[in-house]
Every structure is written in C-alpha cells, then in structure tokens.
Design an enzyme around this catalytic site. Structure first.
Site, PDB file in Angstrom:
ATOM      1  N   CYS A 142       0.859  -1.184   0.000  1.00 44.37           N
ATOM      2  CA  CYS A 142       0.000   0.000   0.000  1.00 44.37           C
ATOM      3  C   CYS A 142       0.896   1.235   0.000  1.00 44.37           C
ATOM      4  CB  CYS A 142      -0.917   0.168   1.215  1.00 44.37           C
ATOM      5  SG  CYS A 142      -2.178  -1.120   1.346  1.00 44.37           S
ATOM      6  N   GLY A 169       0.121  -0.248  -4.935  1.00 43.19           N
ATOM      7  CA  GLY A 169      -1.183  -0.886  -4.765  1.00 43.19           C
ATOM      8  C   GLY A 169      -2.123  -0.459  -5.860  1.00 43.19           C
ATOM      9  N   ASN A 222      -0.386   1.720   5.917  1.00 39.88           N
ATOM     10  CA  ASN A 222       0.342   0.714   5.148  1.00 39.88           C
ATOM     11  C   ASN A 222       0.947  -0.259   6.145  1.00 39.88           C
ATOM     12  OD1 ASN A 222       1.952  -0.747   3.351  1.00 39.88           O
ATOM     13  ND2 ASN A 222       3.622   0.723   3.480  1.00 39.88           N
ATOM     14  N   GLY A 223       0.676  -1.533   5.946  1.00 38.90           N
ATOM     15  CA  GLY A 223       1.236  -2.536   6.843  1.00 38.90           C
ATOM     16  C   GLY A 223       0.218  -3.620   7.108  1.00 38.90           C
ATOM     17  N   TYR A 239      12.351  -5.085  -4.499  1.00 38.98           N
ATOM     18  CA  TYR A 239      11.296  -5.133  -5.494  1.00 38.98           C
ATOM     19  C   TYR A 239      10.289  -3.998  -5.419  1.00 38.98           C
ATOM     20  CZ  TYR A 239       6.817  -6.488  -7.543  1.00 38.98           C
ATOM     21  OH  TYR A 239       5.649  -6.494  -8.239  1.00 38.98           O
TER      22      TYR A 239
END
Ligand code: SF4
Ligand code: MG
Length: 499
Positions: A2, A28, A101-102, A262
C-alpha cells in the site's frame, strides 16, 4: 503493501495528494482514496481501481481544504470490498481520517477485544479499522484525563496503549479535524514513512508538510525530504504549522528488505537508502558470487537478459561486472498489470504470457543468463524459462537478486501461504528442475544486507533489515498470523464466486 500520504498547510491539498498517489501507484492497484478536511468538514473520494480511474477533474474539486490523506490499496487483509477502501473515518472523540500501510498480525484478537470490552463493533474486514478504533479509544481516555481540546501530550498518551497492544507493521497517517496531521510508525520501522516540507504561506509557520511511503511522492510536489520517521515515532503537525515529535516505543530497527529488492520505485530513497543504488549493488554483488559458481560449473553465458521491469538495474550492474553483453530480449506489454498483484494464482499464470514476450531472432542458439529481482511462487520464472527455450535459446540460467523466499510474510506482502513458495522445502537443485532451468542461483543473504547498507555513501549504519521471509526470524510473534492464509483463501473464494 500500500501507499500512504498525508499533507497539511498547502492550498488545494487534494490535488497534491492526487499527484503523489500517481507516483505511488506501484504500491497498490486495488483501490485508491483521498480524504481532505476544510472548516465545512471531511470530504472524500475513494473507489476500487487505479488512481487515474478513481479521480476525475470534477470529483477532485469537491475535496476542499488545506490538509488531506490519501491511499493506494494492495489488499492483504479483507476481501477487496469497497467498504475496506481507505481512508477510513471515525466521528468520535474527534473526526479522524486514517490511512495505513502494513499488516496487523493480531488484528483478529484485537477486533474481538474491541467488541467485547469497549462495545466497538467493527464494520469492515480491514485491520486499519482496528488501528482507527484503538486510536479513538486512546484519545477518548486521554481527553478524560487531560484538558479539553487536543495537544501533543494527549496524542502521545492516546498512542501508548496502541503501541502496547498492536503486533505488526504500520505506517499510519491521520487527519484530526480542526487539529492537524498525525503520522506514526511501528516500533521496528518495518514499513517506510518519510517526512518532507516546503515553503507555503497557508500556515503561520510558513511551511507545508507532507509524509509519504516514498520520497518520490514528496518530490513530485516540491517537498524536500526532512528525514524518515524513526521506528516507533509519532509526528504531529498542528494548525499553526508547529512540529511535534516523539519516539513512543522503539525496538530494534528491522525495515523490510523487500522495499529495496522489489517494491519501491527506483527513484525513491527508502529510509535514506537509495533504491536505485541498492539494486545496482545487488547486481554487482550477485556477479561477484556468480564468478566463482560459474567457474565451478563451467557456465559461460552469451548474454544477460533482465526480466522487466524491476531487475533491469541489477542486470546492468551484473553485465558490467561479468563483462557479458546486456540485452533486453523480453518485451513487456505495458498495458498489462503487474502479475503478482493479481489476486489468484490462475490469473497470474495466464497473465505472464501476455505480459512478456521474447525476441526469438536474438535468443536462438544462445546461452542466456536471465536475472530477476526475486523468485516467489516460481510462476513467472517457470513460464519465462519456457518462453525463452521455445524462442530457441540453447541454455537458460536463472539468477535472483533476492535469496530464496521460504517463509510467509505477516507484515504486508502478499505471499502468506508457505506451500505456494517455490523455495519452500526445495534445495537449489530441486528448484532448477522444477523451473526447468540449466542453473538457478540466488543471492546470498549477506550480499543483500551489504547492498542495502552500502547504498548510502558515508553511512556507518549497522542494522539488519527484516528478512523473515528468507530466514524465518520474525521480529515479532507471528503465531496468530498463521490463520491468515486460510482466512484469505476463504475470502478469495467468496470474491471469486461473486464474480
Ligand atoms: Fe519484508 Fe519479508 Fe519481512 Fe515481510 S517477512 S516484512 S516481505 S522482509
Ligand atoms: Mg519482476
């Protein structure tokens, strides 16, 4: 993963939020949303889909105000339902808009606790709603012991129980109606969160502030990076533009290594470490390792071919170091989404062939060294090896800048089922035969750590990123997360049967 952003003190905050979300689209693609705040109240636009399709010239104009939060969603918890799309909002004890985010490992038991002890009934499947309720709960009790209104002491007081209770990764940004912007990061600093500012005459301080998952989101709007939030730190920018910050609860720094490998955009710095340079280092370090292994196995590739897009930078370094020509011979169809981000294995499998097509005229009769950033499920790599062979390559070697991924991630990257991982319980020989390659070689963990740490000049830092998906050493207790993959599979079945 995210992408999250939040900004305060700038005219037309929503427009800046939109631009920043575009730069974070890679984080995302399931859904996007922006919530702004003006004296008239909260305004929000959110929906499933890409940023470009969610926002229009018209609907952005409704997002009034000088502060906003925004989100790009990549779902790891929840069904992909519209009700899970962020920002989420709470109306008591303050108006709070939140993006996260997480992944909260213990969100199930915390949700249950909120229900049974506080009579807070959660309305979505999202673990963000757990954080939002815990924060609201903390603010409610802090306003009963502090004076009315909201100051930084109250915010810190409110966050204490949240930090004690929550196990997992979180980089959070919230808007508090009539008070300001609050950002906070988990105690291990697993997910990124960077803070920047620029000149602006909206707030008395003469500065506007922005926090975001990646520096690229700050740069697009002219914010200069101040620094990343520290593990366990909370940052509060009030309506005067005053900056308050404190580390609430810090543990060992364990930033996720996968951001550099990545996930993040190559033009970003993550925790001050440039992603581009890290990926270049990864290629170089892998090349040094390959020199020995190629000699032992008498491997002599004719060319280095990157699997686009994320391995290109490492491939250039690898080719330079090995003195083997670099050739872009897998052509990417730019209109196909990242296959990993598709939600079922079957969709991913079909997407690979559409996404990448080889150049037979250049590959025929050649010994090809393919390089990718990582091998996760092996779906992409197996298919690519097959395609390159069909195109006439004589031998195909496959190397990965990331060491073998053997364990699930409970902190926000969507490979939760151990059985789906190709390196699970397979040694390198078995992986070679499974993928159909003449050789498969992975980076050594030490090469990965050094590539990250050495990407920033003059840095003497010495810390170990989270590499739990490689070595199984999780920075927190993940036992409650083991139920994830079953639940997620069930959720996906529901999704599939719905359409
Ligand atoms: Fe990142 Fe792997 Fe740790 Fe998950 S387990 S946070 S992907 S390093
Ligand atoms: Mg890739």
């Amino acid at each position: 993963m995210c992408g999250v952003i939040g900004l305060i003190g700038t005219q037309n905050a929503a427009h800046e939020a939109f631009l920043s979300l575009v730069t974070l689209q890679h984080r995302g693609q399931d859904a996007a949303g922006i919530m702004s705040y003006s004296p008239a109240g909260f305004h929000q636009v959110k929906n499933l889909g890409l940023v470009e399709s969610v926002f229009t010239k018209d609907n952005i104009q409704h997002l009034k105000g000088e502060m906003a939060v925004g989100h790009n969603r990549y779902s790891t918890v929840g069904t992909g339902d519209i009700s899970d799309v962020q920002p989420l909002v709470m109306n008591y004890p303050f108006g709070i808009g939140m993006v996260h985010n997480g992944n909260i490992v213990n969100h199930g038991s915390l949700g249950e606790q909120l229900r049974s002890q506080s009579r807070r009934h959660l309305l979505t499947q999202s673990d963000t709603e757990v954080l939002l309720n815990l924060f609201a709960e903390g603010l409610t009790s802090s306003s009963s012991v502090h004076k009315p209104g909201l100051d930084f002491e109250q915010i810190c007081y409110a966050l204490q129980p949240l930090y004690s209770a929550v196990n997992g990764s979180f980089s959070v940004v919230t808007l508090i109606a009539g008070h300001g912007l609050v950002a906070f990061r988990d105690s291990n600093g697993l997910r990124p969160l960077v803070w920047g500012k620029k000149k602006s005459d909206v707030l008395p301080s003469g500065e506007a502030h922005m926090v975001a998952s990646e520096s690229v989101a700050l740069n697009i709007n002219g914010y200069e990076v101040v620094r990343s939030l520290k593990p366990g730190e909370v940052l509060f920018i009030d309506l005067e533009g005053n900056v308050h910050s404190r580390v609430i609860r810090a543990k060992e720094k364990r930033h996720c290594m996968f951001e550099w490998v990545y996930f993040a955009s190559p033009e970003s710095d993550i925790d001050d470490k440039p992603v581009y340079r890290t990926r270049f280092n990864l290629g170089k370090s892998l090349a040094l390792q390959l020199k020995g292994e190629f000699k032992d196995r008498n491997i002599k590739p004719d060319m280095v071919v990157p699997v686009p897009e994320s391995s290109r930078i490492a491939a250039i370094a690898l080719s330079e170091e090995l003195e083997i020509p670099y050739r872009e011979l897998l052509i990417k169809n730019r209109y196909i989404k990242r296959t990993f981000i598709l939600d079922t294995q079957d969709k991913r499998r079909r997407a690979v062939k559409l996404k990448l097509s080889p150049v037979p005229s250049e590959l025929a009769g050649k010994k090809v060294l393919l390089i990718d950033d990582s091998i996760v499920r092996g779906t992409t790599s197996k298919k690519i090896i097959e395609l390159v062979r069909e195109a006439g390559a004589k031998e195909v070697y496959f190397v990965s800048t990331c060491p073998p991924v053997r364990h699930p991630c409970f902190y926000g990257v969507d490979f939760p089922d151990r059985k789906e991982l190709v390196a699970n319980e397979k040694n390198e020989k078995e992986i070679e035969s499974h993928l159909g390659a003449d050789a498969v070689i992975h980076q050594k963990p030490q090469g990965l750590v050094q590539s990250i740490l050495n990407s920033q000049e003059s840095s003497e830092e010495n810390w170990t990123p989270c590499m739990a998906c490689l070595d199984g050493k999780y920075p927190s207790d993940v036992s409650e997360g083991q139920g994830f993959s079953e639940k997620r599979k069930k959720d996906r079945k529901v999704q599939q049967s719905e359409g």
